[in-house]
Design an enzyme around this catalytic site. Sequence first.
Site, mmCIF file in Angstrom:
data_model
loop_
_atom_site.group_PDB
_atom_site.id
_atom_site.type_symbol
_atom_site.label_atom_id
_atom_site.label_comp_id
_atom_site.label_asym_id
_atom_site.label_seq_id
_atom_site.Cartn_x
_atom_site.Cartn_y
_atom_site.Cartn_z
ATOM 1 N N ILE A 183 0.833 -1.210 0.000
ATOM 2 C CA ILE A 183 0.000 0.000 0.000
ATOM 3 C C ILE A 183 0.860 1.249 0.000
ATOM 4 O O ILE A 183 0.654 2.181 -0.786
ATOM 5 C CB ILE A 183 -0.958 0.005 1.206
ATOM 6 N N ASP A 206 11.009 3.140 5.746
ATOM 7 C CA ASP A 206 10.744 1.727 6.025
ATOM 8 C C ASP A 206 12.081 1.001 6.074
ATOM 9 O O ASP A 206 12.649 0.666 5.032
ATOM 10 C CB ASP A 206 9.844 1.107 4.954
ATOM 11 N N ARG A 230 -4.070 1.408 11.342
ATOM 12 C CA ARG A 230 -4.791 0.924 12.513
ATOM 13 C C ARG A 230 -4.915 2.075 13.493
ATOM 14 O O ARG A 230 -4.021 2.918 13.596
ATOM 15 C CB ARG A 230 -4.066 -0.251 13.178
ATOM 16 N N GLU A 259 -15.227 7.625 19.846
ATOM 17 C CA GLU A 259 -16.177 8.560 20.463
ATOM 18 C C GLU A 259 -15.543 9.920 20.679
ATOM 19 O O GLU A 259 -16.187 10.957 20.496
ATOM 20 C CB GLU A 259 -16.678 7.979 21.790
ATOM 21 N N HIS A 276 -14.281 2.794 8.415
ATOM 22 C CA HIS A 276 -13.433 1.653 8.059
ATOM 23 C C HIS A 276 -13.695 1.200 6.622
ATOM 24 O O HIS A 276 -14.011 0.051 6.344
ATOM 25 C CB HIS A 276 -13.651 0.485 9.034
ATOM 26 N N GLY A 298 -11.406 1.299 4.115
ATOM 27 C CA GLY A 298 -10.170 1.054 3.385
ATOM 28 C C GLY A 298 -10.263 0.023 2.286
ATOM 29 O O GLY A 298 -9.852 0.264 1.157
#
Length: 396
Positions: A155, A174, A238, A266, A279, A281
Amino acid sequence: MTQTYPIQTLNAISPVGLQRLDRDVFDLGTDIAEPRGILLRSADLHSAPIPDSLYAVARAGAGTNNIPVDDLGARGIPVFNTPGANANAVKELVIAGMLLAARNLYHAADYTRGLVADQALSGGDLDKQVEAGKKQFAGYELPGKTLGVIGLGAIGVLVANAAQSLGLKVLGYDPAITVERAWQLSPNVEQVTSVEELFARSNMITLHVPLIEATKGLVDADRIASMAPGGVVLNFARGGVVDEQAVIEALDSGHLHAYVNDFPSEAGSVHPKVIALPHLGASTGEAEDNCAVMAADQLSDYLLNGNIRNSVNFPEVVMARTPGTTRLGIFNENKPNMIGQITAALAEAGLNVAEFTNKSKGEVAYTLVDVEGEVQDELKDSILAIDGVIRARKIG
């Protein structure tokens, strides 16, 4: 008679993927009591009993937080995921998030919707109200800005290349980038040597790393503070990789312009500078099909041939079948003399080795061996009796 493998399917798995599993060989169902394989998406296995019959788990997606990976590994059960299968879908959403933040589109659309509702009640002049209010949503263009990409896997590389083609300067970080991904990465993407350097030089940060101990709270107050004022954080990895409280405080102070994420909470979702998506993705038909096909193929290849591809808890081990032989798959602890003891057991059983491969990953290893002759139960018992062998099975 052909051996059949019962597969328990949890969640709604794309039919395109399920069609890859030959129904003469695989029995599919949601209520199978003693499955050989489990095929799932987001179902939580942490509190579910794991039957002794289970050989493997395949997730149609990249993250495996819903699966007790270490516990299954200790029992010789590989867990497969599908890295890259949903990469294009996530890449497109990240680019959309960048544009939403830069041009203030999310809040501008809400403003327009409110004007239309007010006009219906008051009979006001919509055109005049639009012109009067649009200045508050003036944004900026992407060319000339710097995007920092943390994680250059399937990705991250797609995002970096796409952003570079849109005119952004792109920095990548990375330390574990693979040779394959390095070849795919645009030569115009500058790879930096630390997360700190990437934050300090970026106007936007996008995250593409798994949630592990080392990445929890990766985006923290100190790193946010090092960014230039008006920065944007994009999180489609995440939720836990971002210290949300630190982000909210930076939004309140004006140091951050926006936080775009795919993990509503929240506290964060009601903030006026947060764009929280439900969510989405991998929520495209294409991505769901790709993930299901990849997961089904990996599960099938393991059950039928013992090959391991894209396992998160065991090494990659792929070996072509040798005609006229019997195959064994053996999981063991990664310690000295394991191969010697296994081959000694084969020799004692009078079996000649035609092909043999063994690879390790951390504290575990996996062996595939094709032998000439029939494998009796006594041989399997003698291999299992070796100190350090976790599991052994005759394949096919």
